[in-house]
Design an enzyme around this catalytic site. Sequence first.
Site, PDB file in Angstrom:
ATOM      1  N   GLN A   1       0.792  -1.220   0.023  1.00 35.69           N
ATOM      2  CA  GLN A   1       0.116   0.007  -0.070  1.00 35.69           C
ATOM      3  C   GLN A   1       0.796   1.327   0.041  1.00 35.69           C
ATOM      4  O   GLN A   1       1.769   1.032   0.643  1.00 35.69           O
ATOM      5  CB  GLN A   1      -0.765  -0.098   1.163  1.00 35.69           C
ATOM      6  CG  GLN A   1      -2.111   1.007   1.193  1.00 35.69           C
ATOM      7  CD  GLN A   1      -2.821   1.088   2.184  1.00 35.69           C
ATOM      8  OE1 GLN A   1      -2.784  -0.055   3.244  1.00 35.69           O
ATOM      9  NE2 GLN A   1      -3.844   1.855   2.284  1.00 35.69           N
TER      10      GLN A   1
ATOM     11  N   CYS B   1      -6.971   0.008   1.083  1.00 31.30           N
ATOM     12  CA  CYS B   1      -6.403  -1.264   1.424  1.00 31.30           C
ATOM     13  C   CYS B   1      -7.330  -2.221   1.300  1.00 31.30           C
ATOM     14  O   CYS B   1      -6.863  -3.435   0.850  1.00 31.30           O
ATOM     15  CB  CYS B   1      -5.831  -1.265   2.802  1.00 31.30           C
ATOM     16  SG  CYS B   1      -7.482  -0.671   4.033  1.00 31.30           S
TER      17      CYS B   1
ATOM     18  N   HIS C   1      -8.854  -2.022   8.886  1.00 27.89           N
ATOM     19  CA  HIS C   1      -7.946  -2.197   7.802  1.00 27.89           C
ATOM     20  C   HIS C   1      -8.380  -3.434   7.082  1.00 27.89           C
ATOM     21  O   HIS C   1      -8.946  -4.559   7.797  1.00 27.89           O
ATOM     22  CB  HIS C   1      -6.695  -2.589   8.408  1.00 27.89           C
ATOM     23  CG  HIS C   1      -5.358  -2.639   7.411  1.00 27.89           C
ATOM     24  ND1 HIS C   1      -5.122  -1.876   6.592  1.00 27.89           N
ATOM     25  CD2 HIS C   1      -4.718  -3.891   7.162  1.00 27.89           C
ATOM     26  CE1 HIS C   1      -4.032  -2.158   6.042  1.00 27.89           C
ATOM     27  NE2 HIS C   1      -3.559  -3.464   6.266  1.00 27.89           N
TER      28      HIS C   1
ATOM     29  N   ASN D   1      -2.001  -9.378   5.614  1.00 30.47           N
ATOM     30  CA  ASN D   1      -2.048  -7.956   5.813  1.00 30.47           C
ATOM     31  C   ASN D   1      -1.583  -7.202   4.465  1.00 30.47           C
ATOM     32  O   ASN D   1      -0.299  -7.658   4.177  1.00 30.47           O
ATOM     33  CB  ASN D   1      -1.333  -7.499   6.963  1.00 30.47           C
ATOM     34  CG  ASN D   1      -1.366  -5.829   7.196  1.00 30.47           C
ATOM     35  OD1 ASN D   1      -1.735  -5.172   6.358  1.00 30.47           O
ATOM     36  ND2 ASN D   1      -0.843  -5.460   8.127  1.00 30.47           N
TER      37      ASN D   1
ATOM     38  N   TRP E   1      -0.193  -4.994   3.780  1.00 31.98           N
ATOM     39  CA  TRP E   1       0.898  -3.902   3.974  1.00 31.98           C
ATOM     40  C   TRP E   1       2.263  -4.689   3.972  1.00 31.98           C
ATOM     41  O   TRP E   1       3.459  -4.054   3.525  1.00 31.98           O
ATOM     42  CB  TRP E   1       0.792  -3.192   5.244  1.00 31.98           C
ATOM     43  CG  TRP E   1       0.017  -2.127   5.568  1.00 31.98           C
ATOM     44  CD1 TRP E   1      -0.657  -1.356   4.547  1.00 31.98           C
ATOM     45  CD2 TRP E   1      -0.286  -1.416   6.726  1.00 31.98           C
ATOM     46  NE1 TRP E   1      -1.421  -0.487   4.939  1.00 31.98           N
ATOM     47  CE2 TRP E   1      -1.245  -0.354   6.172  1.00 31.98           C
ATOM     48  CE3 TRP E   1      -0.086  -1.641   8.007  1.00 31.98           C
ATOM     49  CZ2 TRP E   1      -1.998   0.272   7.153  1.00 31.98           C
ATOM     50  CZ3 TRP E   1      -0.677  -0.656   9.079  1.00 31.98           C
ATOM     51  CH2 TRP E   1      -1.655   0.111   8.600  1.00 31.98           C
TER      52      TRP E   1
END
Length: 698
Positions: free
Chosen positions: A99, A105, A262, A286, A288
Amino acid sequence: MSGIASKLQRNRTRAEGLGSNSQAVPYLDQDYEALKRQCLESGTLFEDDKFGATVSSLGYDELGPDSYKLEGVEWKRPTELTPSPQFIVEGATRTDICQGSLGDCWLLAAIASLTLNKEVLNRVVPHGQNFDHSYAGIFHFQIWQFGEWVDVVIDDRLPVRNGKLLFVHSAEGSEFWSALLEKAYAKVNGCYEALSGGSPTEGFEDFTGGIAERYKLSSPQPNLYRVIQKGLDRGALLGCSINATGDEAPESVTSKQLVKEHAYSITGAEEVKCSGEIIRLIRVRNPWGRIEWTGPWSDRSSEWQLISLEDSERLRHKAEDGEFWMAFSDFLEQFSVVEVCHLTPDTLTDSRCKKWDLNAFDGNWRRGSTAGGCRKFPKTFWMNPQFVIRLEEEDGDGEAGCSFLVGLMQKNRQRRFRTGQDMHTIGFTIYEVPEQFVGQRNVHLERTFFRRHAQKARSETFIDLREVVTRFCMPPGEYLIVPSTYEPYKDGDFFVRVFSEKHADLQELDDPIEFKVEEEEEISEDEVDGTFKTLFGKLSGDDSEISAFELKNILNKVVSKRPDIKADGFGLETCRNMINLLDKDGNGKLGLVEFKTLWTKIEKYLKIYRQRDEDDSGTMSSTEMRAAVEEAGFSLNNPLHQLLVARFSDTDLTIDFDNFVSCLIRLESMFQIFQTLDTDGSGKVEFNMFQWLYLTLL
């Protein structure tokens, strides 16, 4: 009129397969192959004039022209950022998606799940794109939009700051497929900022054409783990998230290193034997690419020592790659929502997969005609579009009833965010079709039906999301689905889908197009009473005929003396239409008998108008107009009612008397022309160019 013609042509091409996953529609009429060929022949790099390297492509508010967030932002091609750019390095994987500074996201979670289904991924990200000798600065992606696949062309100029991509990027610095896919998705939504804030279900659906369910984990269904396993086995895309509570900031991190508000992806679900007990595990990622769960079954937890070496080596991760395992019981405690996107039958090519049966329809709500609001507005609710689903076969396998998902999606609302327009609040209501209406399709159920029958079911809620989806299980039979906005008079377009376990039939209910007026008896001059003859003599002048100009003056004098009706005045065009309808000898004027016939017709229309003006306002509402048109003898479907309101109502959706008469005269003329030309009663006529122009100009 050109818009209507375009819609008809679009319907024809869709019927021929355009928009299917094998024949995507060129988005904004941009043909990838033709544009690339032009660039290669001219030796230039493609610059997209439909989505340029400008501030407007970035956003309208926080990423608008005056935003400090855009300081130092430039647009650069991958060839300007790295000496050896690659489209995809060793296959697209979940670690390719990191991201940037955009709050999307939710989209990254959908893209990450996409990489787990190579067949779906290859459709969205077409093969053969690279930065080699055929590079021309142009790329394309295929995205599902409201019932059809579109092929989206972009140039590869990407927003950067200090030489680094501003938004989505790959952990592998020279890889650009995910950043370019994000740009294509921003293009179909209007700009990058339109992607800030959303639900993974939107991305899931736009990359698969599937339908997504949402499960709240505060009260999980007993079979949820099995639903997740089956979804993963069938290639479904799954996401999850944690709701923030109280004053917690979005994307705040818990003590166990989970991020709130998230979007995560669910990438696996496995059962292992631990100390003699079966433990359900779930794998989460995740987007990220960092910040992982640190509780039981995390990468370095001691629980991995308690299972077989084979299971440990098969499942365990030790890298800080954003992906981790946790016990399903902990998952239910920590996470708030699970979203599962079920794939369409044409997506599931594996013969071992059990497939859904799919039915879908486009529709729209229009102020004054088909935007009736929810059932709390009984005067207008019945005007909404109506669909009937026929369920014939129960699920089987010991399951009673017929399972099906209904999805109602509002179209193209995100593109309007920049003008301050939000999502409508939408939902749907389901009624059981009573025996007397079973099997009927040429009927639009009226207000009395909904007054007398209670709803059978409804969408879980009316909400301002792009789509609402609810699962049902009902006995075999016919059920009426009524999609609506919460409040009436909200313009919008929608797409309704039904996914069913077994075959089901979905059709739209609508009135047939018919002219039900009895043929008027022909009268002779001798049958016209003396009083009317005297009146006609005074009105018609020396030639004993009434022209359009004379008719206009006569009608306006009459209505000006009527305090019970309102009219802006009859126009010359309306009067000419009246004469064209009744002029038997074609001289453009009305004789005594013709004028008598017209006068009788206007008196009939006046009676209907007064009766349908329920509030004695002197005008009719568009709702009253619909009933009045039917009483006058015209059966019309929803699209035609929409056209009448658009053509003959004022801005406040009222219809005055002159417009009411004009509408009915126009309808009768068009029906009569068609019936005259339809000599074999086939319901079809043919025109050459002259005939078409002559009739439409008449």
